[in-house]
Every structure is written in C-alpha cells, then in structure tokens.
Design a protein around this motif. Structure first.
Motif, short mmCIF file in Angstrom:
data_model
loop_
_atom_site.label_atom_id
_atom_site.label_comp_id
_atom_site.label_asym_id
_atom_site.label_seq_id
_atom_site.Cartn_x
_atom_site.Cartn_y
_atom_site.Cartn_z
N ASN A 102 16.32 1.09 -4.20
CA ASN A 102 15.95 -0.31 -4.96
C ASN A 102 17.45 -0.95 -5.29
O ASN A 102 18.11 -0.27 -6.21
CB ASN A 102 15.17 0.11 -6.24
N HIS A 250 9.10 10.67 -9.25
CA HIS A 250 8.91 9.41 -8.65
C HIS A 250 9.57 8.04 -9.49
O HIS A 250 10.10 7.19 -8.81
CB HIS A 250 7.60 9.03 -8.83
N ASN A 254 13.05 5.87 -7.63
CA ASN A 254 12.88 4.39 -7.38
C ASN A 254 14.03 3.95 -8.42
O ASN A 254 13.90 2.49 -8.65
CB ASN A 254 11.68 3.95 -7.99
N GLU A 296 9.92 10.65 3.87
CA GLU A 296 8.77 9.58 3.26
C GLU A 296 8.07 9.07 4.36
O GLU A 296 8.32 8.36 5.42
CB GLU A 296 9.63 8.46 3.04
N SER A 298 4.59 8.03 3.10
CA SER A 298 3.94 7.41 2.57
C SER A 298 4.53 5.93 2.17
O SER A 298 5.72 5.88 2.34
CB SER A 298 3.66 7.85 1.00
N LYS A 299 3.61 4.89 1.71
CA LYS A 299 4.16 3.62 1.85
C LYS A 299 4.94 3.66 0.50
O LYS A 299 5.66 2.95 0.29
CB LYS A 299 3.08 2.48 1.73
N GLU A 300 4.68 4.23 -0.65
CA GLU A 300 5.33 4.40 -1.74
C GLU A 300 6.58 5.44 -1.76
O GLU A 300 6.37 6.46 -1.40
CB GLU A 300 4.28 4.78 -2.79
N ILE A 303 7.27 9.92 -3.66
CA ILE A 303 6.00 10.72 -3.75
C ILE A 303 5.85 11.86 -2.66
O ILE A 303 5.34 12.77 -3.06
CB ILE A 303 4.67 9.95 -3.96
N THR A 321 1.44 15.49 -2.38
CA THR A 321 0.49 14.33 -2.35
C THR A 321 -0.90 14.80 -1.35
O THR A 321 -0.88 15.75 -0.82
CB THR A 321 1.04 13.26 -1.20
N GLU A 329 -4.75 6.13 1.83
CA GLU A 329 -3.30 6.23 1.51
C GLU A 329 -2.98 7.49 0.77
O GLU A 329 -3.67 8.23 0.06
CB GLU A 329 -2.56 5.03 0.87
N ARG A 331 -1.49 9.74 -2.09
CA ARG A 331 -1.10 9.67 -3.50
C ARG A 331 -0.61 10.81 -4.11
O ARG A 331 -0.97 12.19 -3.28
CB ARG A 331 -2.39 8.99 -4.43
#
Length: 372
Positions: A102, A250, A254, A296, A298-300, A303, A321, A329, A331
């Motif tokens: 980020n 998490h 980020n 990674e 996942s889209k997020e 996680i 997850t 998706e 989580r």
C-alpha cells in the motif's frame, strides 16, 4: 527447504489447549488441513521437507537513511528457489524483509522523520562509566585505580579521542546513501544478536502468559487418567488468540498499524517487518534471517499463509483461510473454525520424539544439526 513456505507465525507455538469434553471433527475444518507425518517433517502439497526453526530477527534498526518507505513493494524470497541452509548468508538480508504494498501505508509513514542514533560525547560517557563502577568496586583503592585508567584513556590527544573520532567517521559513513542507517546497526546485528551463541530459548526469545478472566474457571486436565486432555476454556482461549493474531497480521501487512510513539515523538517501526513471514537460520559464526513473501492467492492482501501448532511433539499446519460458501472467495478462519481445528488436533495426535528440542541447543550445535 519448505517448498510451500508462507509462514504466518513468528515462531512455532506449543498450543497445549485443553477442551473439557470431546467434540466430533466437524465440517468446520478446512479441507486442506494437513498434519505432519512425523516429528521431523511437514506434509506439504509439493513434498516432505525438514522442519525449520522460527525466531525473531534483530530489533535495533533505527532510521534507514535515504530510504523511501512509502510505496515500496513487498520483497522477500521465493522459497522454491532456495535451498536452506544457504552456503553463504545473504548480505542484504535486511533489505529483503517485505514492506506493505500500500503506497499510503501508515505503519512506516514516520520513518523519514526519525533522528539517527547519536554518539554521546566522550567525556559524558566516561563520567557515566565512573558512576557505574562505584557500585561495583570492592574497595576505594580499586575504584581509584579504575578512575585513573579512565582519565588516562580520555585525556586530550589520547587514545580515547582518537577512537571517538573514528567512531564519528563511522557514523557519517553509515548515515550516507548506501550505509546501514546508523553506526551501531552492523555490530548489533552481527555480534550482539545474530552472533549470540548460547541458546536463544529464554536468553533471547520471549513468550507470553495470560491471566484468566475474572469469571473463568481454572483450566485443569479433564481427567487424572489423561492429563494432556485440556478443558474447553483453554481451547477457546487459544482459538481467540490465534484469530486475533491473524487479524493483526492482516492489518500489519496492509500497513494499517499506526507507528508506536512516545511523548517525544514516533518510534522506529523497521523491526516490525520481521514479526511474521520470517525465520532465523542457525549458522556459524553468526545466524542470519530470511524473510518470505506470502503466496497471495486471495484478492485480499494479508490473509494467505498458515500457522503451526505443536501437539505431543507433532507438527500441524493449519491454513489461515477457507473458501466462503456463499461468495467462493477466501476468508480468514473464524474463531469457531480455529477452535474446531484445535480440538481435532488434541484428539488425533500421537506422541513422537521431541526433535523440537534441537532448536533449544546452543546455536553452533543447532547449526550442525540443522545442516544434516
């Protein structure tokens, strides 16, 4: 080397949680939950690989001069491309630790405003040394002799001034572009921390203890016949602790964790890059740290990965997850799902040899065993 290696815990944690009653292994357990076949190996989808030690890297880094923290992409190593232990430790191991992707990450937003580690004036240091020695001297004569040597060391034009000048030159060099950031960093990393040869257990590594909530019963073994079966309270407490760690990881990955601060201003957050997804490798003459970029899927961001549970000297790997039944998706596991997984581990683990004790040896012995 672990071919799938997305560590999401700082070190292996022995979770001896204690459920009060046995519960069935239900559908809440992720389908990709995997268990070690024996104590010395982990079962990964791409094969069996030796279990490795996880520990915390140095925490002494202050401001990194001329480094742009905002907008740096995660670095780290791709585990499948490396064989551990490495023949030679990477000289840039500190730069490999990942930053948040980020560009507006809050966690490292104050790094450029931090001061460099100062060097106190020589006279001030020597006066503090004299004060410290007063409590150590067994007699006044011994103290007077020490003071005489200190004064000789610090006299104008003496060796003390020459060494202090060289230290100032080192400070200027390390604070320039391409330097380590401050004059003490290399000595702290390589000598005081990674070069420490005694066992890191207790001497270096830390642990946590938790008080019971006021209304909670004391966690005791379910029965005298099997003292390893925990109560449900311990299981619930362990699950909530793991869930909290996953949520914190998490936020950290980020860049959403605010910088630590005191009244005088913000503190350096550089060492937080080793809180997750890193390991300390035993090596001679000094250990080294490797950081890994989580895979990674996942889209997020932040996680994916897994955490490790030790039970009766066996190693269990639990993915962070699970696929959401409605959205499809990935989580994070819920507290209930983690508790169910821990309960399954409690009742489906047989005892094995305590090979994990090797990590408690002095670092030279552990380096020899690790290389086998």
């Amino acid at each position: 080397m672990l071919k799938r290696f997305s560590i999401s815990s700082r070190r292996l944690t022995n979770l001896s949680f204690r459920p009060r009653t046995r519960q069935p292994f239900g559908p809440l357990i992720p389908s990709n939950l995997q268990r070690s076949v024996n104590t010395s190996t982990l079962h990964y989808q791409l094969g069996y690989r030796p279990l490795r030690d996880f520990s915390r890297p140095p925490t002494m880094a202050l401001r990194r001069s001329n480094a742009t923290y905002a907008g740096m992409l995660p670095l780290g190593l791709r585990p499948s491309e490396y064989t551990v232990p490495l023949a030679q430790p990477p000289s840039n191991w500190k730069t490999l630790a990942p930053f948040p992707s980020n560009p507006n990450a809050e966690t490292y937003s104050k790094q450029e405003s931090l001061s460099h580690l100062p060097i106190p004036p020589l006279a001030s240091t020597l006066e503090k040394l004299k004060t410290s020695l007063q409590a150590m001297a067994v007699s006044e004569a011994e103290y007077d002799a020490a003071v005489t040597k200190i004064d000789e060391f610090g006299r104008p034009g003496g060796i003390g001034e020459a060494l202090h000048k060289r230290l100032e030159q080192r400070r200027e060099k390390e604070e320039q572009a391409g330097g380590r950031g401050h004059w003490l960093e290399e000595w702290w990393d390589e000598l005081a921390y990674m070069g420490y040869r005694d066992s890191v257990v207790i001497n270096v590594s830390y642990y946590y203890g938790f008080d019971l909530p006021p209304s909670a019963q004391t966690p005791l073994a379910q029965s005298a016949s099997d003292s390893t079966i925990p109560t449900s309270f311990s299981l619930q407490r362990g699950a909530s602790t793991i869930r909290s760690a996953l949520l914190f990881r998490h936020r950290l990955l980020n860049g959403l964790v605010p910088p630590d601060a005191v009244k005088q201003g913000p503190l350096c957050m550089d060492s937080w890059r080793w809180m997750f997804d890193s390991c300390r490798i035993p090596h001679k003459p000094a250990d080294y740290a490797l950081s890994f970029t989580p895979a990674e899927k996942s889209k997020e961001v932040g996680i994916d990965g897994h955490f490790i549970v030790l039970r009766k000297n066996k190693v269990w790997k639990i993915p962070n997850t699970v696929k959401d039944s409605s959205s499809g998706e990935s989580r994070l596991l819920s507290t209930t799902e983690i508790e169910s997984a821990l309960n399954h581990i409690v009742y489906n683990t047989t005892s094995g040899p305590a090979i994990g004790n090797l990590t408690a040896s002095d670092r030279d012995s552990w380096a020899d065993d690790y290389a086998v």
